[in-house]
Design a protein around this motif. Structure first.
Motif, PDB file in Angstrom:
ATOM      1  N   GLU A  51      51.515   2.000  69.724  1.00 53.47           N
ATOM      2  CA  GLU A  51      50.024   1.620  69.213  1.00 53.47           C
ATOM      3  C   GLU A  51      49.145   1.852  70.324  1.00 53.47           C
ATOM      4  O   GLU A  51      48.249   2.473  70.082  1.00 53.47           O
ATOM      5  CB  GLU A  51      50.185   0.126  69.092  1.00 53.47           C
ATOM      6  CG  GLU A  51      50.673  -0.004  67.653  1.00 53.47           C
ATOM      7  CD  GLU A  51      49.880   0.167  66.426  1.00 53.47           C
ATOM      8  OE1 GLU A  51      48.857  -0.260  66.623  1.00 53.47           O
ATOM      9  OE2 GLU A  51      50.620   0.749  65.565  1.00 53.47           O
ATOM     10  N   VAL A  52      49.499   1.550  71.608  1.00 54.63           N
ATOM     11  CA  VAL A  52      48.430   1.787  72.539  1.00 54.63           C
ATOM     12  C   VAL A  52      48.122   3.340  72.876  1.00 54.63           C
ATOM     13  O   VAL A  52      47.186   3.642  73.324  1.00 54.63           O
ATOM     14  CB  VAL A  52      48.859   0.993  73.770  1.00 54.63           C
ATOM     15  CG1 VAL A  52      47.993   1.133  75.000  1.00 54.63           C
ATOM     16  CG2 VAL A  52      49.133  -0.562  73.726  1.00 54.63           C
ATOM     17  N   ALA A  53      49.280   3.921  72.613  1.00 54.11           N
ATOM     18  CA  ALA A  53      49.114   5.534  72.903  1.00 54.11           C
ATOM     19  C   ALA A  53      48.156   5.865  71.833  1.00 54.11           C
ATOM     20  O   ALA A  53      47.283   6.832  72.199  1.00 54.11           O
ATOM     21  CB  ALA A  53      50.538   6.224  72.749  1.00 54.11           C
ATOM     22  N   ALA A  54      48.164   5.413  70.440  1.00 52.32           N
ATOM     23  CA  ALA A  54      47.386   5.857  69.569  1.00 52.32           C
ATOM     24  C   ALA A  54      45.938   5.299  69.798  1.00 52.32           C
ATOM     25  O   ALA A  54      45.063   6.151  69.781  1.00 52.32           O
ATOM     26  CB  ALA A  54      47.636   5.061  68.312  1.00 52.32           C
ATOM     27  N   TYR A  55      45.683   4.347  70.335  1.00 54.32           N
ATOM     28  CA  TYR A  55      44.401   3.743  70.817  1.00 54.32           C
ATOM     29  C   TYR A  55      43.851   4.710  71.816  1.00 54.32           C
ATOM     30  O   TYR A  55      42.637   5.116  71.682  1.00 54.32           O
ATOM     31  CB  TYR A  55      44.388   2.435  71.230  1.00 54.32           C
ATOM     32  CG  TYR A  55      45.014   1.196  70.596  1.00 54.32           C
ATOM     33  CD1 TYR A  55      44.883   1.488  68.929  1.00 54.32           C
ATOM     34  CD2 TYR A  55      45.273   0.069  71.034  1.00 54.32           C
ATOM     35  CE1 TYR A  55      45.444   0.417  68.282  1.00 54.32           C
ATOM     36  CE2 TYR A  55      45.748  -0.711  70.226  1.00 54.32           C
ATOM     37  CZ  TYR A  55      45.748  -0.719  68.814  1.00 54.32           C
ATOM     38  OH  TYR A  55      46.331  -1.815  67.943  1.00 54.32           O
ATOM     39  N   THR A  56      44.866   5.148  72.934  1.00 59.40           N
ATOM     40  CA  THR A  56      44.308   5.859  73.894  1.00 59.40           C
ATOM     41  C   THR A  56      43.824   7.425  73.179  1.00 59.40           C
ATOM     42  O   THR A  56      42.654   7.853  73.805  1.00 59.40           O
ATOM     43  CB  THR A  56      45.282   6.052  74.876  1.00 59.40           C
ATOM     44  OG1 THR A  56      45.699   4.633  75.421  1.00 59.40           O
ATOM     45  CG2 THR A  56      44.962   6.931  76.144  1.00 59.40           C
ATOM     46  N   MET A  57      44.739   7.897  72.345  1.00 66.54           N
ATOM     47  CA  MET A  57      44.452   9.171  71.883  1.00 66.54           C
ATOM     48  C   MET A  57      43.083   9.144  70.908  1.00 66.54           C
ATOM     49  O   MET A  57      42.428  10.204  71.086  1.00 66.54           O
ATOM     50  CB  MET A  57      45.650   9.776  71.016  1.00 66.54           C
ATOM     51  CG  MET A  57      45.547  10.916  70.415  1.00 66.54           C
ATOM     52  SD  MET A  57      46.907  11.627  69.677  1.00 66.54           S
ATOM     53  CE  MET A  57      47.855  10.073  68.836  1.00 66.54           C
ATOM     54  N   GLN A  58      42.794   8.188  70.192  1.00 68.90           N
ATOM     55  CA  GLN A  58      41.794   7.733  69.735  1.00 68.90           C
ATOM     56  C   GLN A  58      40.425   7.695  70.386  1.00 68.90           C
ATOM     57  O   GLN A  58      39.203   8.085  70.025  1.00 68.90           O
ATOM     58  CB  GLN A  58      41.785   6.752  68.648  1.00 68.90           C
ATOM     59  CG  GLN A  58      42.768   6.908  67.456  1.00 68.90           C
ATOM     60  CD  GLN A  58      43.176   5.544  66.738  1.00 68.90           C
ATOM     61  OE1 GLN A  58      42.489   4.635  67.020  1.00 68.90           O
ATOM     62  NE2 GLN A  58      43.571   5.721  65.304  1.00 68.90           N
ATOM     63  N   ALA A  59      40.678   7.329  71.515  1.00 69.78           N
ATOM     64  CA  ALA A  59      39.500   7.282  72.429  1.00 69.78           C
ATOM     65  C   ALA A  59      38.867   8.466  73.062  1.00 69.78           C
ATOM     66  O   ALA A  59      38.058   8.508  73.812  1.00 69.78           O
ATOM     67  CB  ALA A  59      39.944   6.324  73.671  1.00 69.78           C
ATOM     68  N   HIS A  60      39.913   9.643  72.648  1.00 73.15           N
ATOM     69  CA  HIS A  60      39.305  10.918  73.293  1.00 73.15           C
ATOM     70  C   HIS A  60      39.530  11.021  74.732  1.00 73.15           C
ATOM     71  O   HIS A  60      38.570  11.366  75.347  1.00 73.15           O
ATOM     72  CB  HIS A  60      38.100  11.477  72.542  1.00 73.15           C
ATOM     73  CG  HIS A  60      38.235  11.490  71.129  1.00 73.15           C
ATOM     74  ND1 HIS A  60      38.838  12.171  70.528  1.00 73.15           N
ATOM     75  CD2 HIS A  60      37.618  10.469  70.398  1.00 73.15           C
ATOM     76  CE1 HIS A  60      38.969  12.101  69.147  1.00 73.15           C
ATOM     77  NE2 HIS A  60      37.963  11.089  68.861  1.00 73.15           N
ATOM     78  N   ILE A  61      40.388  10.522  75.569  1.00 72.76           N
ATOM     79  CA  ILE A  61      40.385  10.417  76.845  1.00 72.76           C
ATOM     80  C   ILE A  61      40.300  11.840  77.488  1.00 72.76           C
ATOM     81  O   ILE A  61      40.706  12.772  76.835  1.00 72.76           O
ATOM     82  CB  ILE A  61      41.624   9.928  77.250  1.00 72.76           C
ATOM     83  CG1 ILE A  61      42.937  10.687  77.041  1.00 72.76           C
ATOM     84  CG2 ILE A  61      41.968   8.465  77.117  1.00 72.76           C
ATOM     85  CD1 ILE A  61      44.228  10.415  77.926  1.00 72.76           C
TER      86      ILE A  61
END
Length: 143
Positions: A51-61
């Motif tokens: 889940e947190v990896a998906a949030y990070t990816m969606q944040a366009h790091i």
């Protein structure tokens, strides 16, 4: 250990979203988030990492977000999760890491997400944000 819904479903996702966004907004410390994460059984930890990896990816790091987040996380830059998030493009297979690396992976992911999400809130969403997760009310620290 904290048990959640047997399938790691919506209740765990909502809780993960709340915890991660509270950390990103300074409403919860990284250490209290790590304590919450550490109390989960290993299979739940894997779900949370996804889940947190998906949030990070969606944040366009960006690469800079990765480096700043690793520095903030307290995890060595040479640790697997640190190296993975700083790759170009980042690797997101954190749930597949050995269980003894899950806490470090959580620290890195949440820290990098915090950097990227703060940048997003201060640029794209400044003054006009309608995202509920960007407008959390102040809450008491929870263990």
């Amino acid at each position: 250990m904290t048990e959640q819904a047997s399938d790691g479903g919506p209740a765990l996702r909502r809780e993960t979203e709340r915890v991660v966004n509270e950390i990103a907004q300074g409403l919860r410390t990284l250490d209290t988030g790590v304590s919450w994460f550490s109390d989960l059984v290993p299979t739940r930890q894997q779900t949370v990492l996804q889940e947190v990896a998906a949030y990070t990816m969606q944040a366009h790091i960006t690469a800079a977000d990765g480096r700043a987040g690793v520095a903030r996380s307290g995890v060595k830059p040479t640790a697997n999760p640190s190296v993975m998030i700083c790759m170009d493009p980042p690797r997101y297979g954190f749930a597949g890491l050995p269980s003894d690396e899950h806490v470090n992976a959580f620290r890195v992911l949440v820290s990098v997400f915090s950097v990227a999400d703060t940048r997003h809130r201060e640029t794209y969403c400044k003054g006009t944000c309608g995202h509920a997760w960007h407008n959390l009310p102040a809450a008491n620290e929870q263990p």
